[in-house]
Write a protein that holds these residues in place. Structure first.
Motif, PDB file in Angstrom:
ATOM      1  N   PHE A   1       0.814  -1.211   0.000  1.00  0.00           N
ATOM      2  CA  PHE A   1       0.000   0.000   0.000  1.00  0.00           C
ATOM      3  C   PHE A   1       0.848   1.262   0.000  1.00  0.00           C
ATOM      4  O   PHE A   1       0.600   2.185  -0.781  1.00  0.00           O
ATOM      5  N   PHE A   2       1.854   1.343   0.880  1.00  0.00           N
ATOM      6  CA  PHE A   2       2.661   2.557   0.967  1.00  0.00           C
ATOM      7  C   PHE A   2       3.359   2.858  -0.355  1.00  0.00           C
ATOM      8  O   PHE A   2       3.357   3.991  -0.829  1.00  0.00           O
ATOM      9  N   PHE A   3       3.957   1.839  -0.950  1.00  0.00           N
ATOM     10  CA  PHE A   3       4.732   2.061  -2.165  1.00  0.00           C
ATOM     11  C   PHE A   3       3.833   2.422  -3.353  1.00  0.00           C
ATOM     12  O   PHE A   3       4.239   3.169  -4.238  1.00  0.00           O
ATOM     13  N   ARG A   4       2.608   1.904  -3.364  1.00  0.00           N
ATOM     14  CA  ARG A   4       1.682   2.216  -4.451  1.00  0.00           C
ATOM     15  C   ARG A   4       0.922   3.519  -4.218  1.00  0.00           C
ATOM     16  O   ARG A   4       0.354   4.076  -5.156  1.00  0.00           O
ATOM     17  N   LEU A   5       0.900   3.979  -2.967  1.00  0.00           N
ATOM     18  CA  LEU A   5       0.196   5.224  -2.658  1.00  0.00           C
ATOM     19  C   LEU A   5       0.764   6.385  -3.466  1.00  0.00           C
ATOM     20  O   LEU A   5       0.041   7.306  -3.852  1.00  0.00           O
ATOM     21  N   ARG A   6       2.062   6.344  -3.731  1.00  0.00           N
ATOM     22  CA  ARG A   6       2.728   7.419  -4.447  1.00  0.00           C
ATOM     23  C   ARG A   6       2.456   7.383  -5.943  1.00  0.00           C
ATOM     24  O   ARG A   6       2.690   8.367  -6.639  1.00  0.00           O
ATOM     25  N   THR A   7       2.027   6.214  -6.463  1.00  0.00           N
ATOM     26  CA  THR A   7       2.042   6.017  -7.913  1.00  0.00           C
ATOM     27  C   THR A   7       0.727   5.442  -8.433  1.00  0.00           C
ATOM     28  O   THR A   7       0.717   4.423  -9.121  1.00  0.00           O
ATOM     29  N   PHE A   8      -0.385   6.103  -8.081  1.00  0.00           N
ATOM     30  CA  PHE A   8      -1.701   5.794  -8.639  1.00  0.00           C
ATOM     31  C   PHE A   8      -2.137   4.350  -8.381  1.00  0.00           C
ATOM     32  O   PHE A   8      -2.851   3.747  -9.182  1.00  0.00           O
ATOM     33  N   GLY A   9      -1.679   3.781  -7.261  1.00  0.00           N
ATOM     34  CA  GLY A   9      -2.059   2.414  -6.923  1.00  0.00           C
ATOM     35  C   GLY A   9      -1.384   1.361  -7.776  1.00  0.00           C
ATOM     36  O   GLY A   9      -1.788   0.184  -7.767  1.00  0.00           O
ATOM     37  N   LYS A  10      -0.333   1.751  -8.502  1.00  0.00           N
ATOM     38  CA  LYS A  10       0.369   0.817  -9.396  1.00  0.00           C
ATOM     39  C   LYS A  10       1.852   0.754  -9.029  1.00  0.00           C
ATOM     40  O   LYS A  10       2.375   1.644  -8.376  1.00  0.00           O
ATOM     41  N   GLN A  11       2.514  -0.299  -9.449  1.00  0.00           N
ATOM     42  CA  GLN A  11       3.946  -0.431  -9.200  1.00  0.00           C
ATOM     43  C   GLN A  11       4.704   0.144 -10.400  1.00  0.00           C
ATOM     44  O   GLN A  11       5.278  -0.568 -11.210  1.00  0.00           O
ATOM     45  N   ILE A  12       4.688   1.480 -10.473  1.00  0.00           N
ATOM     46  CA  ILE A  12       5.329   2.171 -11.580  1.00  0.00           C
ATOM     47  C   ILE A  12       6.315   3.192 -11.018  1.00  0.00           C
ATOM     48  O   ILE A  12       6.677   3.147  -9.849  1.00  0.00           O
ATOM     49  N   GLY A  13       6.749   4.127 -11.847  1.00  0.00           N
ATOM     50  CA  GLY A  13       7.808   5.037 -11.430  1.00  0.00           C
ATOM     51  C   GLY A  13       9.157   4.437 -11.752  1.00  0.00           C
ATOM     52  O   GLY A  13       9.295   3.628 -12.682  1.00  0.00           O
ATOM     53  N   LEU A  14      10.160   4.777 -10.966  1.00  0.00           N
ATOM     54  CA  LEU A  14      11.510   4.283 -11.205  1.00  0.00           C
ATOM     55  C   LEU A  14      12.086   3.599  -9.973  1.00  0.00           C
ATOM     56  O   LEU A  14      12.638   2.502 -10.064  1.00  0.00           O
ATOM     57  N   VAL A  15      11.938   4.210  -8.811  1.00  0.00           N
ATOM     58  CA  VAL A  15      12.574   3.688  -7.598  1.00  0.00           C
ATOM     59  C   VAL A  15      11.982   2.355  -7.175  1.00  0.00           C
ATOM     60  O   VAL A  15      12.704   1.435  -6.799  1.00  0.00           O
ATOM     61  N   PHE A  16      10.635   2.208  -7.243  1.00  0.00           N
ATOM     62  CA  PHE A  16       9.999   1.003  -6.732  1.00  0.00           C
ATOM     63  C   PHE A  16       9.353   0.136  -7.811  1.00  0.00           C
ATOM     64  O   PHE A  16       8.548  -0.729  -7.502  1.00  0.00           O
ATOM     65  N   SER A  17       9.709   0.349  -9.050  1.00  0.00           N
ATOM     66  CA  SER A  17       9.292  -0.575 -10.104  1.00  0.00           C
ATOM     67  C   SER A  17      10.359  -1.651 -10.248  1.00  0.00           C
ATOM     68  O   SER A  17      11.434  -1.569  -9.651  1.00  0.00           O
ATOM     69  N   GLU A  18      10.075  -2.675 -11.028  1.00  0.00           N
ATOM     70  CA  GLU A  18      11.015  -3.790 -11.134  1.00  0.00           C
ATOM     71  C   GLU A  18      10.857  -4.487 -12.471  1.00  0.00           C
ATOM     72  O   GLU A  18       9.999  -4.134 -13.284  1.00  0.00           O
ATOM     73  N   GLY A  19      11.722  -5.476 -12.686  1.00  0.00           N
ATOM     74  CA  GLY A  19      11.634  -6.306 -13.881  1.00  0.00           C
ATOM     75  C   GLY A  19      11.896  -5.542 -15.166  1.00  0.00           C
ATOM     76  O   GLY A  19      12.607  -4.530 -15.203  1.00  0.00           O
ATOM     77  N   SER A  20      11.302  -6.017 -16.261  1.00  0.00           N
ATOM     78  CA  SER A  20      11.536  -5.407 -17.575  1.00  0.00           C
ATOM     79  C   SER A  20      11.003  -3.984 -17.636  1.00  0.00           C
ATOM     80  O   SER A  20      11.566  -3.134 -18.337  1.00  0.00           O
ATOM     81  N   PHE A  21       9.906  -3.713 -16.895  1.00  0.00           N
ATOM     82  CA  PHE A  21       9.368  -2.353 -16.855  1.00  0.00           C
ATOM     83  C   PHE A  21      10.421  -1.395 -16.319  1.00  0.00           C
ATOM     84  O   PHE A  21      10.682  -0.342 -16.917  1.00  0.00           O
ATOM     85  N   TRP A  22      11.040  -1.743 -15.180  1.00  0.00           N
ATOM     86  CA  TRP A  22      12.075  -0.897 -14.587  1.00  0.00           C
ATOM     87  C   TRP A  22      13.269  -0.750 -15.522  1.00  0.00           C
ATOM     88  O   TRP A  22      13.815   0.346 -15.672  1.00  0.00           O
TER      89      TRP A  22
END
Length: 491
Positions: free
Chosen positions: A101-122
C-alpha cells in the motif's frame, strides 16, 4: 449450533497457526505473533536504540547477521556485515522492489515510477531515463556548469542570511540541489527562496521521517489509515503525494502546450515524444511517477548529506581549517571544478569520512526476492522484503578499527593520497540497482562544500553549542534543526 461454534474456533486456531508458523529454513529471528508479527519487539527495541538500523545491529548480536522477521503481513529479512550485504545487493534474485500500500500510494495504486518498479518495466524506464539525462548533461560539463551556477547563487543567499545572524542548516541546500536535476528534467530552475518549492521540500523531509525503509506501519498494516491516519503517516504522505502530483502535472501540461517533437528541451519533452509512439509503458501516470521519484530523490539524500557535512565541519574545526588550507594551496580564490578533485586528497578524504559516519541512507532502498532463494544455508521465500544494513558495513570494527571516531586520514594511504576501500565503503549501494543519481550527488557534494569553505568559516552557535550528528530516524537519516554561524572568509 455447538458444532458451528467449534468449527469456527478450529478454523481460527488453524489461521493463527498458519500466521505464526515460520517458513521452512527461514533465517533465525524473534518469534512472531498473529497479525502484528514482530511489530512489538521491533518497537520496544526501537525505543531503546532510537534508530532502526541500530535495532538490526542489536538483533544481529542475538540472532546472527541475517535476521528473519515478519512485520504485519510482510516477511522481512535484514542482513548485516559486508559479505551478506554485498551478496543481497548484487544477486539478481534480490533485485526486486517491495510492493504494498505505501509504495503504491505514491504512484496511482500501481507499481510504476523508477525507484519502486522492477523487472523489464524498470529496465526500460531506467535505460530511457539514464540515456536522456546523459544526453542532457548528466556527468558532463553542462551538469558541472549548472551546479556551479546554483552554488554561486547559494553563496549569495548564505551571505545575506549570515549577515542577519546564525543560519538554519537543516534545509539550506534543498532548492539548490533540486534545481540542477530539475533543469534537466523540466527545463526550469527556481529561486532559492521560492516559498512553494521550500514548502514541498519540507514535506518531503517530513514524510521521510514517518516511515522506515520497509514502508512502516502504513505498509505493514494499511488498515491503520482508517484508525490512526496521523500515527501511521497516511495523512502526511497523502498530502505530499497530492501536492507534488499537482506541481508536476502543471509542469507537464505546460510542456504539452508548447511541445515540439523536433526540438525536445528536457526529459519531460523526450518522454512526451515517446508517449506519442504509443509505447504501453510510457504513459502520463508513469511520467508523473518518474518525475516524482526524481523530485524526491533530488531534495532528500544529497541535501541531507550536505547539511550533515556542515555540521561535522562545525564540530571538527581543525579538520575544517586543514581543508581550507589545502583549498588555498591548490585553488587560491579560483572557483572549484571537478577536475580539481584529484589534487585535493585530504578534502576528499573528509567528504568520504562524513558519508561513512553520517550514513544518510543506512539501509538504502529495500529490495525484494524475485523467487525462492538460498542465502547462507537459509531459504528466503519469494516476495520477501530484504534490507541490507549499510550502517553495519560502515561501522564494522573489524575493518575500520575505530569506526566511531571521526578520522578522515583512514581514507589516505602512506603517501597522503586518497585510497577508498570500495568493498567496505558503499554510500550509494552496489549492483545494478545502485543509486542512479550517484554522479550528480558526488558532483554536488564536492562543489558545494569546497565553494562553501572558500567563502565561509563555519562555527557553532554559542547559544546552542551541542550538535546532533546522529540526525532523525526515518526512511533516510535527516539532520535536526540547527543554526550555525557562517562568517565571511577572505582569501
Amino acid at each position: 449450533m455447538w458444532m458451528f461454534v467449534i468449527a469456527i474456533v478450529i478454523l481460527l486456531c488453524y489461521l493463527v497457526y498458519v500466521d505464526i508458523r515460520k517458513p521452512k529454513d527461514y533465517p533465525k529471528g524473534p518469534r512472531w505473533y498473529p497479525i502484528i508479527g514482530n511489530y512489538t519487539q521491533v518497537s520496544k527495541e526501537l525505543e531503546k536504540q532510537g534508530y532502526h538500523h541500530k535495532v538490526w545491529m542489536e538483533f544481529a548480536n542475538e540472532y546472527g547477521n541475517m535476521i528473519g522477521l515478519k512485520m504485519g503481513t510482510m516477511l522481512l529479512v535484514v542482513v548485516n556485515g559486508v559479505d551478506l550485504v554485498r551478496e543481497v545487493l548484487t544477486r539478481d534474485e534480490f533485485s526486486g522492489r517491495p510492493d504494498g500500500f505505501f509504495f503504491r500510494l505514491r504512484t496511482f495504486g500501481k507499481q510504476i515510477g523508477l525507484v519502486f518498479s522492477e523487472g523489464s518495466f524498470w529496465e526500460k524506464q531506467r535505460k530511457f531515463t539514464v540515456f536522456h539525462l546523459r544526453d542532457l548533461g548528466l556527468g558532463r560539463q553542462k551538469m558541472e556548469a549548472l551546479i556551479q551556477e546554483e552554488t554561486h547563487d547559494l553563496m549569495e543567499v548564505l551571505k545575506q542570511e549570515s549577515a542577519k545572524g546564525p543560519v538554519e542548516i537543516k534545509n539550506a541546500f534543498d532548492i539548490s540541489v533540486l534545481n540542477t536535476l530539475w533543469a534537466m528534467t523540466a527545463g526550469k530552475r527556481y529561486n532559492l527562496n521560492d516559498e512553494r518549492l521550500n514548502y514541498l521540500a519540507r514535506l518531503v523531509h517530513d514524510s521521510f521521517t514517518k516511515v522506515d525503509p520497509s514502508g512502516g506501519l502504513l505498509n505493514q498494516m494499511p488498515l491503520l489509515r482508517f484508525l490512526a491516519p496521523n500515527l501511521c503517516g497516511y495523512n502526511l504522505v497523502s498530502t505530499l503525494v497530492n501536492k507534488i502530483t499537482h506541481f508536476i502535472s502543471e509542469s507537464i501540461n505546460e510542456h504539452v502546450d508548447t511541445f515540439d517533437a523536433d526540438s525536445p528541451r528536457d526529459l519531460i519533452d523526450m518522454f512526451i515524444k515517446k508517449m506519442h509512439s504509443k509505447s504501453e509503458t510510457f504513459t502520463e501516470e508513469q511520467l508523473i511517477s518518474l518525475c516524482m521519484d526524481l523530485f524526491m530523490a533530488g531534495s532528500e539524500t544529497t541535501s541531507n548529506t550536505l547539511s550533515f557535512a556542515v555540521l561535522y565541519l562545525a564540530e571538527y574545526t581543525d579538520v575544517q581549517r586543514k581543508m581550507q588550507s589545502e583549498l588555498n594551496d591548490v585553488l587560491g580564490s579560483r572557483t572549484p571544478t571537478l577536475r580539481d578533485k584529484i589534487n585535493l586528497p585530504y578534502t576528499n578524504a573528509v567528504l568520504c569520512e562524513i558519508q561513512r559516519m553520517s550514513n544518510v541512507a543506512p539501509v538504502g532502498v529495500p529490495h525484494k526476492t524475485t523467487c525462492n532463494v538460498t542465502l547462507a544455508d537459509c531459504v528466503i521465500p519469494k516476495g520477501t522484503i530484504m534490507l541490507a544494513n549499510l550502517f553495519s558495513v560502515h561501522m564494522d570494527e573489524k575493518f575500520w578499527g575505530d569506526p566511531h571516531n571521526f578520522r578522515p586520514e583512514r581514507f589516505l594511504n602512506a603517501e597522503g593520497q586518497l585510497e577508498i576501500p570500495d568493498k567496505h565503503f558503499m554510500p550509494f549501494g552496489v549492483g545494478k540497482r545502485r543509486c542512479m543519481g550517484e554522479l550528480l550527488a558526488k558532483a554536488n557534494y564536492f562543489l558545494v562544500i569546497t565553494t562553501l569553505l572558500q567563502n565561509f568559516h563555519i562555527e557553532k552557535n554559542p547559544d546552542d553549542p551541542e550538535l546532533n550528528l546522529s540526525g532523525r530516524d526515518g526512511f533516510t537519516l535527516s539532520p535536526a534543526s540547527t543554526k550555525l554561524i557562517l562568517s565571511a572568509r577572505y582569501l
